[in-house]
Design a protein around this motif. Structure first.
Motif: not given
Ligand code: PLP
Length: 461
Positions: A149-151, A227
């Motif tokens: 989810q880290r985008k 995120k």
């Protein structure tokens, strides 16, 4: 050395240029009205045009010709490598000698940060491709770390990170975003640390630096700390107008990225290879990056080459993580890497980063600062071998000229006519000269700039 005006060549090239060449960052109507300036040769710190003018290149081409023009050993390195092995790819478990040697050399030149080394290099042909690589690389890293989810990558308005779709999105140039529906999703921007535009009444540069860094923390909290994948920034913003942050900015940014555990991408396409007096500018500002983007000065612009220097924390995960499905035909091009090796050797032999740090850089700062007494100049600033001044209508209040007067462009034209290349970014006039300049060259350059300022002043009075 005298050059002879070649009017036939100029006429022919201008006509063909207008008919066939779609230029980067160029208004073609304006170009057609005037005809392109045709540069025919260069030596040392000078370029010559087809009309015989000799011009001192205060911009090192496009911030890249760090070692100066006419360096025979770079041409020899290309020639020898072309004869031996002009090309072979580095995909699918093959390699060649020059990129291996260069990767090792770069990791040696890059000082460790907090005991962590830079262990690997991914090669590209440009800074834009390197930053595109960064987008894929940091997302790949977080996937492998089990945090897909880290985008989001946070960047800054008025940053320049290149012209490909992803790099232009990372950049914060409004005019670029306005064409082609940019930025792409997953990129957020914060304000730049530009004291002269964004300071509050009575605020010191030091206080402003901390406040500007905290815009990053605010954005991380707004996006959601889980995120955010990375923060990308240039140590000193180059194309944005040589925006030199207050000394308090980077330490506070560093505290914030470490607090939230996000990756730091340090875009040193301009700032590395001696430009700020160090092999890598993160040393100058105490930045502790995970990834360093480089290009330009690595070959002194003699052939295209860029890449990403990868710190061991990220490299280990990527290396153990299976195939990274990314690469360019010219990743690790043997000729480009051979030229880079020769260029780094030359720069080391001539101690160019060291000279800029302890001799010619401070001298340039001193001489550039003397321009502050000119009636047109509001502020002068420099850092190593980049410098900028602000053209103002009123020195006391630093009031700028109306934008549509295009005073920067007027001054730029006077620079050319006087015999020195400066770049105009709005009302900022900037330089990034070749690192081989002597003190006498610096005196010559400052004299030419002053004459161009006088000519601009005469036009405006
Ligand atoms: N990053 C920075 C900081 C730059 O200044 C530039 C180019 O000026 C780039 C990236 C893009 O590099 P290139 O033009 O080689 O694609």
């Amino acid at each position: 050395m005298t050059a002879v005006a070649d009017t036939d060549l100029t006429r022919e090239l201008r006509a063909l240029d207008a008919a066939h060449f779609l230029h980067p960052f160029t208004d073609h109507a304006a170009l057609a009205a005037k005809g392109a300036r045709v540069i025919t040769r260069a030596e040392g710190i000078y370029i010559w045009d087809s009309e015989g003018h000799r011009i001192l290149d205060g911009m090192s081409g496009l911030w890249c010709v760090n070692a100066g023009y006419g360096r025979r050993e770079l041409a020899d390195a290309a020639y020898q490598q072309m004869l031996r092995l002009p090309f072979y790819n580095t995909f699918f478990q093959t390699t060649t000698e020059p990129p291996v040697r260069l990767a090792q050399r770069l990791t040696e030149l890059a000082p460790p940060v907090q005991g962590r080394r830079f262990t690997h290099v991914f090669f590209t042909s440009s800074g834009s491709e390197a930053n595109d690589t960064n987008v894929r690389l940091v997302r790949r890293y977080w996937d492998l770390m089990g945090q897909p989810q880290r985008k989001v990558i946070i960047s800054r308005w008025n940053a320049y990170h290149g012209s490909t779709v992803a790099a232009a999105s990372l950049g914060g140039m409004a005019a670029m975003h306005a064409q082609g529906d940019l930025p792409i999703p997953g990129i957020a921007h914060i304000e730049q640390p530009y004291y002269w535009d964004l300071r509050q009444p009575g605020e010191t540069a030091e206080d402003f630096g901390v406040r500007a860094a905290r815009w990053l923390e605010e954005k991380i909290l707004e996006v959601g700390p889980d995120k955010v994948a990375a923060f990308i920034a240039e140590p000193v913003q180059g194309a944005g107008g040589v925006i030199i942050p207050p000394e308090t900015y980077w330490p506070e940014v560093q505290r914030i990225v470490e607090r939230y555990g996000i990756l730091l991408i340090d875009d040193e396409v301009i700032c590395a290879f001696g430009r700020l007096g160090h092999w890598f500018a993160y040393e100058r500002f105490g930045i502790r990056p995970d990834l360093v983007t480089f290009a330009k000065g690595v070959t002194s612009g003699y052939v295209p080459l860029g890449g990403v220097l990868v710190g061991e924390r990220v490299a280990k995960v990527l290396v153990e993580g299976g195939e990274f499905t990314h690469g360019y035909t010219y990743s690790g091009h043997p000729v480009a890497c051979a030229v880079a090796l020769a260029n780094l050797e030359l720069m080391q032999r001539e101690a160019l980063p060291e000279r800029v740090r302890s001799d010619t850089g401070p001298y340039l700062a001193e001489r550039f600062a003397t321009l502050a007494d000119h009636p047109l100049v509001g502020v002068t600033e420099s850092c190593g071998f980049v410098a900028g001044l602000i053209l103002v209508r009123d020195k006391a209040t630093l009031t700028p000229f109306p934008e549509d007067w295009e005073v920067g462009m007027l001054c730029r034209q006077h620079c050319f006519d006087t015999g020195v290349v400066m770049r105009a970014v709005g009302s900022r006039m900037i330089i990034a000269p070749p690192l081989v300049m002597t003190r006498a060259d610096i005196d010559t350059m400052i004299g030419l700039i002053r004459r161009a300022l006088d000519a601009t002043w005469d036009d405006l009075r």
